[in-house]
Design a protein around this motif. Structure first.
Motif, PDB file in Angstrom:
ATOM      1  N   GLU A 117       0.830  -1.208   0.000  1.00  0.00           N
ATOM      2  CA  GLU A 117       0.000   0.000   0.000  1.00  0.00           C
ATOM      3  C   GLU A 117       0.865   1.258   0.000  1.00  0.00           C
ATOM      4  OE1 GLU A 117      -3.007   0.072   2.989  1.00  0.00           O
ATOM      5  OE2 GLU A 117      -3.767  -1.920   2.515  1.00  0.00           O
ATOM      6  N   ILE A 118       1.985   1.238   0.745  1.00  0.00           N
ATOM      7  CA  ILE A 118       2.872   2.405   0.789  1.00  0.00           C
ATOM      8  C   ILE A 118       3.533   2.635  -0.561  1.00  0.00           C
ATOM      9  CG2 ILE A 118       5.040   3.268   1.769  1.00  0.00           C
ATOM     10  CD1 ILE A 118       4.202   2.180   4.447  1.00  0.00           C
ATOM     11  N   GLN A 119       3.940   1.551  -1.215  1.00  0.00           N
ATOM     12  CA  GLN A 119       4.545   1.691  -2.538  1.00  0.00           C
ATOM     13  C   GLN A 119       3.533   2.269  -3.532  1.00  0.00           C
ATOM     14  OE1 GLN A 119       7.632   1.429  -3.360  1.00  0.00           O
ATOM     15  NE2 GLN A 119       8.322   0.657  -1.375  1.00  0.00           N
ATOM     16  N   SER A 120       2.285   1.827  -3.423  1.00  0.00           N
ATOM     17  CA  SER A 120       1.237   2.365  -4.299  1.00  0.00           C
ATOM     18  C   SER A 120       1.024   3.857  -4.025  1.00  0.00           C
ATOM     19  CB  SER A 120      -0.065   1.597  -4.060  1.00  0.00           C
ATOM     20  OG  SER A 120      -1.126   2.171  -4.773  1.00  0.00           O
ATOM     21  N   ILE A 121       1.009   4.228  -2.734  1.00  0.00           N
ATOM     22  CA  ILE A 121       0.842   5.632  -2.359  1.00  0.00           C
ATOM     23  C   ILE A 121       2.006   6.464  -2.904  1.00  0.00           C
ATOM     24  CG2 ILE A 121       0.951   7.236  -0.396  1.00  0.00           C
ATOM     25  CD1 ILE A 121      -1.767   6.079  -0.627  1.00  0.00           C
ATOM     26  N   LYS A 122       3.228   5.919  -2.820  1.00  0.00           N
ATOM     27  CA  LYS A 122       4.406   6.640  -3.308  1.00  0.00           C
ATOM     28  C   LYS A 122       4.288   6.929  -4.796  1.00  0.00           C
ATOM     29  CE  LYS A 122       9.458   6.434  -3.428  1.00  0.00           C
ATOM     30  NZ  LYS A 122      10.656   5.636  -3.085  1.00  0.00           N
ATOM     31  N   SER A 123       3.784   5.942  -5.545  1.00  0.00           N
ATOM     32  CA  SER A 123       3.591   6.128  -6.984  1.00  0.00           C
ATOM     33  C   SER A 123       2.536   7.209  -7.248  1.00  0.00           C
ATOM     34  CB  SER A 123       3.165   4.798  -7.607  1.00  0.00           C
ATOM     35  OG  SER A 123       2.874   4.959  -8.969  1.00  0.00           O
ATOM     36  N   ARG A 124       1.456   7.181  -6.497  1.00  0.00           N
ATOM     37  CA  ARG A 124       0.402   8.195  -6.665  1.00  0.00           C
ATOM     38  C   ARG A 124       0.922   9.585  -6.315  1.00  0.00           C
ATOM     39  NH1 ARG A 124      -4.511   6.169  -3.224  1.00  0.00           N
ATOM     40  NH2 ARG A 124      -5.358   8.203  -3.866  1.00  0.00           N
ATOM     41  N   ILE A 125       1.741   9.664  -5.260  1.00  0.00           N
ATOM     42  CA  ILE A 125       2.322  10.950  -4.856  1.00  0.00           C
ATOM     43  C   ILE A 125       3.175  11.524  -5.979  1.00  0.00           C
ATOM     44  CG2 ILE A 125       4.175  11.911  -3.423  1.00  0.00           C
ATOM     45  CD1 ILE A 125       1.700  12.108  -1.954  1.00  0.00           C
ATOM     46  N   ASN A 126       3.938  10.644  -6.652  1.00  0.00           N
ATOM     47  CA  ASN A 126       4.769  11.109  -7.773  1.00  0.00           C
ATOM     48  C   ASN A 126       3.905  11.720  -8.873  1.00  0.00           C
ATOM     49  OD1 ASN A 126       7.341  10.494  -6.814  1.00  0.00           O
ATOM     50  ND2 ASN A 126       7.169   8.346  -7.442  1.00  0.00           N
ATOM     51  N   ASN A 127       2.805  11.061  -9.187  1.00  0.00           N
ATOM     52  CA  ASN A 127       1.908  11.567 -10.233  1.00  0.00           C
ATOM     53  C   ASN A 127       1.286  12.900  -9.830  1.00  0.00           C
ATOM     54  OD1 ASN A 127       2.375   9.332 -11.862  1.00  0.00           O
ATOM     55  ND2 ASN A 127       0.660   8.165 -10.985  1.00  0.00           N
ATOM     56  N   VAL A 128       0.864  12.985  -8.561  1.00  0.00           N
ATOM     57  CA  VAL A 128       0.266  14.225  -8.081  1.00  0.00           C
ATOM     58  C   VAL A 128       1.302  15.352  -8.072  1.00  0.00           C
ATOM     59  CG1 VAL A 128      -0.793  15.360  -6.087  1.00  0.00           C
ATOM     60  CG2 VAL A 128      -1.505  13.067  -6.726  1.00  0.00           C
ATOM     61  N   ALA A 129       2.547  15.011  -7.686  1.00  0.00           N
ATOM     62  CA  ALA A 129       3.612  16.010  -7.661  1.00  0.00           C
ATOM     63  C   ALA A 129       3.898  16.547  -9.060  1.00  0.00           C
ATOM     64  CB  ALA A 129       4.878  15.408  -7.057  1.00  0.00           C
ATOM     65  N   ASP A 130       3.825  15.657 -10.071  1.00  0.00           N
ATOM     66  CA  ASP A 130       4.014  16.117 -11.451  1.00  0.00           C
ATOM     67  C   ASP A 130       2.934  17.117 -11.826  1.00  0.00           C
ATOM     68  OD1 ASP A 130       6.203  14.521 -11.696  1.00  0.00           O
ATOM     69  OD2 ASP A 130       5.150  12.867 -12.709  1.00  0.00           O
ATOM     70  N   GLY A 131       1.695  16.845 -11.392  1.00  0.00           N
ATOM     71  CA  GLY A 131       0.606  17.781 -11.656  1.00  0.00           C
ATOM     72  C   GLY A 131       0.829  19.102 -10.951  1.00  0.00           C
ATOM     73  N   HIS A 132       1.404  19.029  -9.765  1.00  0.00           N
ATOM     74  CA  HIS A 132       1.742  20.227  -8.991  1.00  0.00           C
ATOM     75  C   HIS A 132       2.705  21.116  -9.764  1.00  0.00           C
ATOM     76  CE1 HIS A 132       4.526  21.780  -5.594  1.00  0.00           C
ATOM     77  NE2 HIS A 132       3.589  22.672  -5.807  1.00  0.00           N
ATOM     78  N   GLN A 133       3.730  20.484 -10.370  1.00  0.00           N
ATOM     79  CA  GLN A 133       4.722  21.251 -11.117  1.00  0.00           C
ATOM     80  C   GLN A 133       4.101  21.876 -12.364  1.00  0.00           C
ATOM     81  OE1 GLN A 133       7.853  21.865  -9.931  1.00  0.00           O
ATOM     82  NE2 GLN A 133       7.766  23.395 -11.557  1.00  0.00           N
ATOM     83  N   ARG A 134       3.185  21.136 -12.994  1.00  0.00           N
ATOM     84  CA  ARG A 134       2.524  21.688 -14.182  1.00  0.00           C
ATOM     85  C   ARG A 134       1.752  22.956 -13.826  1.00  0.00           C
ATOM     86  NH1 ARG A 134       1.389  16.221 -15.236  1.00  0.00           N
ATOM     87  NH2 ARG A 134      -0.774  16.443 -14.503  1.00  0.00           N
ATOM     88  N   TYR A 135       1.127  22.959 -12.647  1.00  0.00           N
ATOM     89  CA  TYR A 135       0.356  24.139 -12.254  1.00  0.00           C
ATOM     90  C   TYR A 135       1.266  25.292 -11.854  1.00  0.00           C
ATOM     91  CZ  TYR A 135      -4.352  22.658 -12.876  1.00  0.00           C
ATOM     92  OH  TYR A 135      -5.533  22.299 -13.451  1.00  0.00           O
ATOM     93  N   ARG A 136       2.438  24.984 -11.331  1.00  0.00           N
ATOM     94  CA  ARG A 136       3.413  26.062 -11.088  1.00  0.00           C
ATOM     95  C   ARG A 136       3.765  26.743 -12.408  1.00  0.00           C
ATOM     96  NH1 ARG A 136       6.398  26.840  -6.670  1.00  0.00           N
ATOM     97  NH2 ARG A 136       6.162  25.457  -4.887  1.00  0.00           N
ATOM     98  N   ASN A 137       3.980  25.930 -13.417  1.00  0.00           N
ATOM     99  CA  ASN A 137       4.337  26.486 -14.724  1.00  0.00           C
ATOM    100  C   ASN A 137       3.169  27.250 -15.333  1.00  0.00           C
ATOM    101  OD1 ASN A 137       6.821  25.235 -14.432  1.00  0.00           O
ATOM    102  ND2 ASN A 137       6.198  23.383 -15.553  1.00  0.00           N
ATOM    103  N   LYS A 138       1.952  26.722 -15.151  1.00  0.00           N
ATOM    104  CA  LYS A 138       0.767  27.367 -15.723  1.00  0.00           C
ATOM    105  C   LYS A 138       0.578  28.757 -15.144  1.00  0.00           C
ATOM    106  CE  LYS A 138      -4.246  26.916 -16.146  1.00  0.00           C
ATOM    107  NZ  LYS A 138      -5.438  26.064 -15.943  1.00  0.00           N
ATOM    108  N   PHE A 139       0.759  28.880 -13.812  1.00  0.00           N
ATOM    109  CA  PHE A 139       0.565  30.169 -13.155  1.00  0.00           C
ATOM    110  C   PHE A 139       1.854  30.986 -13.082  1.00  0.00           C
ATOM    111  CE2 PHE A 139      -3.124  27.915 -11.325  1.00  0.00           C
ATOM    112  CZ  PHE A 139      -4.105  28.836 -11.659  1.00  0.00           C
TER     113      PHE A 139
END
Length: 924
Positions: A117-139
């Motif tokens: 479950e932790i490994q799955s969460i880590k993978s999801r966190i990576n995906n969410v973090a990528d989205g975070h960076q995209r929004y930094r660039n957008k704004f």
């Protein structure tokens, strides 16, 4: 909202990593990685929460962060539960040996599962973090410049549409306009700031616009300007706009140099322009004291009688701005029932009367508008398009107001106006406000109960020098100040006691809660639940179809008006699947015993069985090691098991029941028998009501409970006086004390206190007092005091009259003298005085200048009283008078009393005696 969830998760992760608990199960590096990523997102979430409504993509990203946060917390809770279940009991060595082997095998399986479950969460966190960076660039947000994010202003542009909707000839607007203009003219001061305050949609802007456009009023001023603020205002633009209006009015151009001036230079230009003028300025929709501070220095305090009018939703902004000048606050109130009905009919039926077959339904719909003009106008616009003959359409709208708010363009303006107040909240208040959707429609929310639940849920951040409950009360006051909670009842000191949500605001909050899987409310089998529910509120029935919809992430479960044995059976089945539950509120449920499944909820911190028929608490209560609140009010419990002393986190213990009575008896409250060693509950803040039974060590134990804020003791005897006083002196943090003797004539001996609790605010004394406790006169924080069955022979007013904060004073069989005299200049804060069965009192004298703030006077069953209090006409602030004589009196005496009441102020001219008992008949 997402930031709140992440913040509290980060606190939990930090604690686990610092203490290096076994809960990380060998995955410390992964947990640290997750924690670091969440920390990097937190600051961005603060602005993303405010902007998500206007950006669907951003809304999805915020939801992903929230979901992954809740999933991480669920994993941590599973680890905690696993460790608690693996604690070995005190048994023989052989049993422990085999048990360790068995549990080691189970732990390996559990560790493998948690690791996946932790490994799955880590993978999801990576995906969410990528989205975070995209929004930094957008704004275009630099790593060091999150504060540069500009929130999309679409909602504020749509707010202008809503203001146009308000520009109608609203019922009652004319007399309010006349009243406000009269108040402005009344104060002939050189400069004043008038604050018009109220919740969104009440018509503040409409009213002020009417005043501003009134030609006869406006001509008294040489310069005029109207400036609209917003939550994301830029002060330079506002100042330039103000300057432009001032110069346009005199038909002169503004210098081009203004475009390059900074904020201070602009303020100087405006101040110089207005210095020799009598001006009228309106600043509409101010959201903070900072906003007022940013503009006030541009306004000269000249001697010409200038006036500034501001509109705001925040009480503290209104108070702050008006107090800095010779101004005042004009509080907008909802429309009266008559005004609301007139407006409703005018807009729905084009001025015609309501058809008889729609009257009851129309009143039901109107009730939900709660006197809010914007809501009435908007919903009337919807109903005006529906045929009066198609009653089903009207029924559907009444039953599905939330859906109409989501999908009807005519109601969109109401949603936007009310949503602005929610979006303006600091992140830590958003969860608190959304949580109020657990309560049914029109439910009166009790302050003490609410703040205890907020603390339990983890919504409250600690502050140095204050308890979590005190911080939570500050949160509640902030929501009241923002006009987001309607006050139903105040405490005697003016603080919030209970309140409710406006129906339209509640529907908007329900929608937000559903979107975020935060609070789900169900009223039957037709409710659609998401797969993951965090807080569940059941109103009425619970069907079989809903049982599988609750999972491991459920944190709180509230049941209101649980109907039928089948619903209760379904609820117990559900509880078997909710092992992570922290809050369980079963008030009013049809229970006679505590269900066994409750004691398997190891995470439980709040348990309420209030108003059930439960008669005992089993010893298995000891399993609830995290329990903080145990609410057994109005149950049939009179004893507690000794195992409860092992609950070291317990902060609130409420065990008492009010007996039914037609008139207040001496024994009106039943408590519980004192436990030996109850002082072990060192974290306890509220202890109500404990009996001082013979042979108990209650007084010695009280001295050990240093955190007590409220304590209530029953069945006191005269011989308890010295140990009681000794223990009360040790309670330095106590705010409220209630003491009752074992019988009406038993003395409560309080003469041994030399150093009373310094912050005591409320004192309830039920029982005979041989002498007045003179230390009471030094309680400068005292707000309320009751003397019931005290039978005092010496005049108590001598010791009470100088108390600087006394607001509420009550005597019930409390004084045996024949006269009470309230002297001039005394009792300056007193607002409520109740004299009940004070015999043989014959005369009450009120000298001019006494009790100048008294609002409520109750005199009842004082059967020897010869007349209405002498000097009652001096009570110019009195709003309520109750005068009840429960015996036959002569007509001349009665007529004399009526004649005296006619001396009361004009606004009380319709108030007469409540009645008199004559030949068994009450005459009004």
């Amino acid at each position: 909202m997402a930031e709140t969830a992440v913040f509290f998760l980060l606190e939990k992760l930090t604690l686990l990593l610092e203490e290096e608990l076994k809960m990380v199960m060998g995955f410390k590096e992964e947990v640290e990685y997750i924690k670091d990523e969440l920390e990097r997102m937190t600051a961005f979430l603060r602005v993303a929460d405010a902007a998500e409504e206007s950006d669907p993509e951003l809304k999805v990203w915020v939801k992903q962060v929230r979901d992954v946060t809740y999933d991480i917390e669920a994993i941590l809770d599973k680890c905690t539960l696993h460790l608690m279940q693996n604690e070995l009991p005190h048994c023989n060595t052989l049993y422990i040996f085999f048990t360790k082997i068995l549990r080691s095998i189970k732990s390996l399986r559990f560790s493998y599962k948690i690791g996946c479950e932790i490994q799955s969460i880590k993978s999801r966190i990576n995906n969410v973090a990528d989205g975070h960076q995209r929004y930094r660039n957008k704004f275009n947000i630099p790593d060091h410049g999150l504060n540069l994010l500009v929130v999309n202003n679409a909602m504020y542009e749509r707010r202008d549409d809503a203001l146009l909707l308000e520009e109608v000839d609203l019922i009652g607007i004319e007399w309010r306009k006349t009243e406000l203009i009269g108040l402005i003219k009344e104060k002939n001061s050189p400069f004043k700031v008038v604050s018009v305050v109220g919740m969104g949609g009440l018509g503040k802007t409409t009213l002020v616009k009417k005043v501003y456009d009134e030609a006869a009023f406006k001509k008294n001023f040489q310069s005029h300007a109207w400036v609209t603020f917003s939550q994301s205002f830029k002060i330079e633009e506002l100042l330039k706009g103000l300057l432009q209006q001032l110069f346009d009015e005199i038909k002169q151009p503004v210098s081009q140099e203004v475009n390059t001036m900074n904020c201070n230079q602009l303020k100087v230009i405006i101040k110089q322009f207005l210095r020799q003028r009598r001006y009228l300025l309106v600043f509409d929709d101010i959201w903070s004291t900072h906003a007022w501070d940013s503009i006030k220095l541009a306004l000269p305090n000249n001697i010409f009688g200038s006036c500034v009018i501001i509109t705001t939703r925040l009480i503290d902004v209104a108070s702050y701005s008006s107090k800095q000048s010779d101004g005042y606050i004009y509080e907008m109130k909802p429309l009266s029932i008559g005004e609301a009905w007139s407006l409703f009919c005018q807009k729905t039926f084009e001025g015609s009367s309501c058809p008889s077959h729609l009257r009851e339904l129309s009143m039901s719909i109107l009730k939900r508008c709660a006197g809010l003009p914007l809501a009435i106008v908007a919903i009337s616009g919807v109903l005006a398009t529906k045929s009066a003959s198609k009653i089903d359409d009207w029924v559907m709208l009444n039953q599905s107001l939330g859906a109409e708010l989501e999908g009807n363009d005519r109601l969109e303006s109401v949603k936007l106006i009310l949503s602005l107040s929610f979006n303006d909240l600091p992140y830590y208040l958003k969860s608190c406000l959304l949580y109020l959707t657990i309560y049914p429609e029109d439910y009166v929310i009790e302050k003490n109960n609410l703040i205890r639940i907020w603390v339990t849920e983890g919504f409250v951040r600690p502050k140095d020098g204050r308890t979590m409950e005190e911080v939570a009360e500050g949160y509640l006051n902030e929501l009241v100040n923002r006009n987001l909670i309607h006050v139903v009842r105040y405490n005697d000191d003016g603080s919030f006691k209970s309140g409710c949500l406006h129906d339209f605001l509640r529907e908007i909050l329900l929608s937000k809660s559903r979107d975020q899987n935060f609070v789900i409310t169900t009223t039957g089998q037709h409710t659609i639940w998401p797969n993951k529910v965090r807080h569940l509120s059941i109103h009425g029935k619970l069907s079989n179809l809903q049982l599988k919809r609750c999972g491991a992430q459920l944190h709180s479960l509230h049941a209101f008006g649980m109907e039928g044995t089948q619903s209760m059976s379904n609820l117990l089945v559900m509880l078997n699947n909710c092992r992570m539950l922290k809050v369980l509120d079963l008030r009013g449920a049809s229970l006679e015993v505590v269900p066994k499944v409750v004691f398997k909820l190891f995470h439980l911190r709040y348990l309420s069985l209030r108003s059930t028929k439960v008669k005992s608490i089993p010893r298995s209560i000891v399993r609830l090691q995290k329990l903080e609140t145990l609410d057994l009010k109005d149950t049939y419990i009179t004893e507690l098991p000794s195992e409860i002393l092992h609950l070291q986190h317990l902060r609130h213990l409420l065990v008492y029941r009010h007996v039914e009575y037609s008139y207040l008896p001496f024994d009106c409250i039943l408590g519980f028998k004192a436990l030996k060693g109850i002082g072990k509950l060192a974290s306890l803040q509220k202890l109500s009501f404990i009996e001082a039974t013979l042979g108990s060590d209650i007084f010695e134990q009280l001295e050990m409970m240093k955190e007590l804020r409220r304590v209530s003791i029953l069945k006191l005897r005269k011989e308890d006086g010295m140990p009681l006083c000794k223990s009360l002196q040790m309670l330095h943090k106590v705010r409220a004390i209630s003491l009752s003797s074992i019988k009406e004539d038993e003395i409560i001996d309080l003469q041994y206190i030399s150093s009373p609790p310094p912050f005591l605010q409320r004192l309830y004394l039920n029982g005979r007092l041989a002498r007045f406790p003179k230390w009471i006169q030094y309680l400068h924080s005292l707000v309320k005091i009751y003397f019931r069955w005290s039978q005092l022979e010496e005049d108590p007013l001598e010791y009470l009259q100088e108390l600087p904060n006394l607001v509420h004073l009550e005597f019930l069989v409390g004084y045996l003298g024949s006269e009470l005299c309230f002297k001039a200049g005394k009792f300056q804060k007193l607002q409520l005085l109740n004299l009940d069965k004070v015999e043989p009192m014959r005369i009450v004298i009120i000298e001019k200048g006494a009790m100048t703030n008294l609002e409520k006077l109750i005199i009842q069953r004082c059967n020897f009283l010869e007349s209405v209090p002498i000097g009652i006409e001096w009570l110019s602030n009195m709003k309520y008078l109750e005068f009840l004589i429960c015996q036959m009196v002569s007509s001349s005496k009665y007529n004399n009393m009526v004649k005296t009441t006619k001396k009361l102020p004009t606004f009380l001219k319709y108030t007469t005696l409540i009645g008199r008992m004559v030949v068994g008949r009450l005459i009004h």
